[in-house]
Scaffold this motif. Structure first.
Motif, PDB file in Angstrom:
ATOM      1  N   ASP A  71      25.926  18.942  13.920  1.00 37.04           N
ATOM      2  CA  ASP A  71      27.084  18.071  13.689  1.00 37.04           C
ATOM      3  C   ASP A  71      28.254  18.479  14.575  1.00 37.04           C
ATOM      4  N   ASN A  72      28.463  19.783  14.717  1.00 34.03           N
ATOM      5  CA  ASN A  72      29.567  20.259  15.562  1.00 34.03           C
ATOM      6  C   ASN A  72      29.353  19.898  17.024  1.00 34.03           C
ATOM      7  N   GLY A  73      28.122  19.744  17.414  1.00 33.52           N
ATOM      8  CA  GLY A  73      27.833  19.416  18.807  1.00 33.52           C
ATOM      9  C   GLY A  73      27.788  17.931  19.108  1.00 33.52           C
ATOM     10  N   THR A  74      27.686  17.092  18.085  1.00 34.38           N
ATOM     11  CA  THR A  74      27.529  15.650  18.304  1.00 34.38           C
ATOM     12  C   THR A  74      28.686  14.815  17.783  1.00 34.38           C
ATOM     13  N   PHE A  75      29.638  15.427  17.060  1.00 30.80           N
ATOM     14  CA  PHE A  75      30.628  14.597  16.377  1.00 30.80           C
ATOM     15  C   PHE A  75      31.522  13.815  17.338  1.00 30.80           C
ATOM     16  N   ILE A  76      31.786  14.345  18.514  1.00 33.52           N
ATOM     17  CA  ILE A  76      32.614  13.613  19.477  1.00 33.52           C
ATOM     18  C   ILE A  76      31.894  12.367  19.963  1.00 33.52           C
ATOM     19  N   ASP A  77      30.651  12.522  20.399  1.00 31.59           N
ATOM     20  CA  ASP A  77      29.891  11.378  20.895  1.00 31.59           C
ATOM     21  C   ASP A  77      29.684  10.324  19.809  1.00 31.59           C
ATOM     22  N   ARG A  78      29.434  10.766  18.581  1.00 30.07           N
ATOM     23  CA  ARG A  78      29.225   9.806  17.496  1.00 30.07           C
ATOM     24  C   ARG A  78      30.485   8.998  17.231  1.00 30.07           C
ATOM     25  N   ALA A  79      31.625   9.660  17.196  1.00 34.11           N
ATOM     26  CA  ALA A  79      32.881   8.951  16.946  1.00 34.11           C
ATOM     27  C   ALA A  79      33.184   7.965  18.069  1.00 34.11           C
ATOM     28  N   LEU A  80      32.981   8.378  19.317  1.00 30.63           N
ATOM     29  CA  LEU A  80      33.251   7.499  20.444  1.00 30.63           C
ATOM     30  C   LEU A  80      32.357   6.267  20.415  1.00 30.63           C
ATOM     31  N   ALA A  81      31.120   6.444  19.957  1.00 29.25           N
ATOM     32  CA  ALA A  81      30.172   5.332  19.938  1.00 29.25           C
ATOM     33  C   ALA A  81      30.335   4.422  18.724  1.00 29.25           C
ATOM     34  N   GLU A  82      30.747   4.972  17.602  1.00 30.68           N
ATOM     35  CA  GLU A  82      30.721   4.218  16.347  1.00 30.68           C
ATOM     36  C   GLU A  82      32.045   3.566  15.958  1.00 30.68           C
ATOM     37  N   GLU A  83      33.161   4.113  16.414  1.00 28.87           N
ATOM     38  CA  GLU A  83      34.452   3.559  16.000  1.00 28.87           C
ATOM     39  C   GLU A  83      34.841   2.356  16.862  1.00 28.87           C
ATOM     40  N   PRO A  84      35.560   1.382  16.285  1.00 28.47           N
ATOM     41  CA  PRO A  84      35.852   0.138  17.003  1.00 28.47           C
ATOM     42  C   PRO A  84      36.904   0.273  18.096  1.00 28.47           C
ATOM     43  N   THR A  85      37.763   1.282  18.016  1.00 30.36           N
ATOM     44  CA  THR A  85      38.806   1.475  19.028  1.00 30.36           C
ATOM     45  C   THR A  85      38.891   2.947  19.404  1.00 30.36           C
ATOM     46  N   ALA A  86      39.527   3.195  20.540  1.00 28.05           N
ATOM     47  CA  ALA A  86      39.718   4.578  20.980  1.00 28.05           C
ATOM     48  C   ALA A  86      40.611   5.338  20.011  1.00 28.05           C
ATOM     49  N   VAL A  87      41.664   4.673  19.512  1.00 28.22           N
ATOM     50  CA  VAL A  87      42.556   5.348  18.563  1.00 28.22           C
ATOM     51  C   VAL A  87      41.791   5.758  17.315  1.00 28.22           C
ATOM     52  N   ALA A  88      40.964   4.859  16.784  1.00 29.25           N
ATOM     53  CA  ALA A  88      40.164   5.186  15.602  1.00 29.25           C
ATOM     54  C   ALA A  88      39.177   6.305  15.905  1.00 29.25           C
ATOM     55  N   ALA A  89      38.575   6.269  17.097  1.00 34.22           N
ATOM     56  CA  ALA A  89      37.603   7.302  17.474  1.00 34.22           C
ATOM     57  C   ALA A  89      38.267   8.672  17.580  1.00 34.22           C
ATOM     58  N   PHE A  90      39.442   8.727  18.212  1.00 33.21           N
ATOM     59  CA  PHE A  90      40.098  10.011  18.398  1.00 33.21           C
ATOM     60  C   PHE A  90      40.655  10.541  17.082  1.00 33.21           C
ATOM     61  N   THR A  91      41.101   9.653  16.226  1.00 29.87           N
ATOM     62  CA  THR A  91      41.542  10.089  14.897  1.00 29.87           C
ATOM     63  C   THR A  91      40.377  10.711  14.137  1.00 29.87           C
ATOM     64  N   ARG A  92      39.231  10.069  14.196  1.00 32.71           N
ATOM     65  CA  ARG A  92      38.036  10.604  13.528  1.00 32.71           C
ATOM     66  C   ARG A  92      37.617  11.936  14.142  1.00 32.71           C
ATOM     67  N   ILE A  93      37.661  12.042  15.465  1.00 30.87           N
ATOM     68  CA  ILE A  93      37.285  13.295  16.129  1.00 30.87           C
ATOM     69  C   ILE A  93      38.136  14.449  15.620  1.00 30.87           C
ATOM     70  N   LEU A  94      39.427  14.244  15.544  1.00 22.28           N
ATOM     71  CA  LEU A  94      40.328  15.314  15.114  1.00 22.28           C
ATOM     72  C   LEU A  94      40.099  15.669  13.654  1.00 22.28           C
ATOM     73  N   ARG A  95      39.900  14.654  12.812  1.00 26.69           N
ATOM     74  CA  ARG A  95      39.667  14.920  11.396  1.00 26.69           C
ATOM     75  C   ARG A  95      38.344  15.656  11.178  1.00 26.69           C
ATOM     76  N   GLU A  96      37.306  15.244  11.893  1.00 29.04           N
ATOM     77  CA  GLU A  96      36.003  15.895  11.719  1.00 29.04           C
ATOM     78  C   GLU A  96      36.008  17.305  12.294  1.00 29.04           C
ATOM     79  N   ALA A  97      36.813  17.532  13.317  1.00 29.38           N
ATOM     80  CA  ALA A  97      36.925  18.892  13.855  1.00 29.38           C
ATOM     81  C   ALA A  97      37.486  19.835  12.798  1.00 29.38           C
ATOM     82  N   ALA A  98      38.465  19.361  12.035  1.00 32.54           N
ATOM     83  CA  ALA A  98      39.059  20.200  10.985  1.00 32.54           C
ATOM     84  C   ALA A  98      38.009  20.623   9.970  1.00 32.54           C
TER      85      ALA A  98
END
Length: 210
Positions: A71-98
């Motif tokens: 999960d730690n190795g794939t969460f960035i790619d998953r967020a970029l692919a699954e979220e509808p916008t870049a803002v939503a993807a980057f918000t998810r990336i930061l939250r999942e990193a925490a």
């Protein structure tokens, strides 16, 4: 009289061994993890380690491949692919990193970032730099896609936003290694996500999105 059978060698679970090697490198870094440390962690002798994986660097490369599937190795790619916008993807990336960086079942922080900060072996440094650069490229491309689609303003600096996120992730990883808990990193993530959204949408940081 029955002939005495030779005992069968203990079975060797390659996947389990790679998981243990991954944790050793992740926790202690590449140079600080010796072959003796690895043989103790894996529960095998040095000849078996070399026979199964080659040298220490080859074992590290295999461990990185295992990390890339976690999960730690794939969460960035998953967020970029699954979220509808870049803002939503980057918000998810930061939250999942925490969450991922403070997972109690794994060493803290990001393995690529943590090992990369201390590594001095040129081949290892280059490999981890390449992985970080790939993340930056993918994140910048996601922003640029929103610019092309008219979701974000023309002229939005995709590389700057990707670098900003990379810097925040590196800081969060370091703080996690230093003992920061999930709650603290989640607060950091929310502040950073708000800053990313404001910059991406051409607003002043702290301004209302209305």
């Amino acid at each position: 009289m029955a002939t005495k059978q030779r005992g069968r060698p203990r079975s060797f679970d390659r996947d389990e061994a790679l998981e243990k090697a991954l944790h050793a490198f992740w926790q202690h870094g590449y140079e600080a993890t010796s072959v003796a440390d690895l043989t103790r962690s894996l529960g095998i002798g040095a000849p078996s380690l070399y026979a199964a994986f080659g040298d220490k660097e080859a074992l590290f490369d295999a461990a990185v491949e295992v990390y890339a599937r976690t999960d730690n190795g794939t969460f960035i790619d998953r967020a970029l692919a699954e979220e509808p916008t870049a803002v939503a993807a980057f918000t998810r990336i930061l939250r999942e990193a925490a969450v991922g960086y403070t997972d109690p079942d794994r060493p803290r922080g990001c393995m690529v970032l943590s090992v990369g900060m201390s590594a001095t072996t040129p081949e290892v440094v280059a490999k981890l730099r390449e992985l970080r650069a790939l993340n930056m490229t993918n994140m910048a491309a996601r922003v640029q896609a929103d610019v092309a689609a008219g979701v974000l303003p023309a002229g939005t600096d995709a590389e700057k936003l990707a670098s900003y996120t990379g810097a925040v992730l590196q800081g969060m990883s370091t703080q996690a290694r230093d003992g920061a808990d999930r709650e603290l990193l989640e607060r950091v993530a929310e502040i950073a996500a708000a800053g990313f959204a404001a910059a991406a949408e051409g607003r002043e940081v702290g301004a209302s999105g209305a």
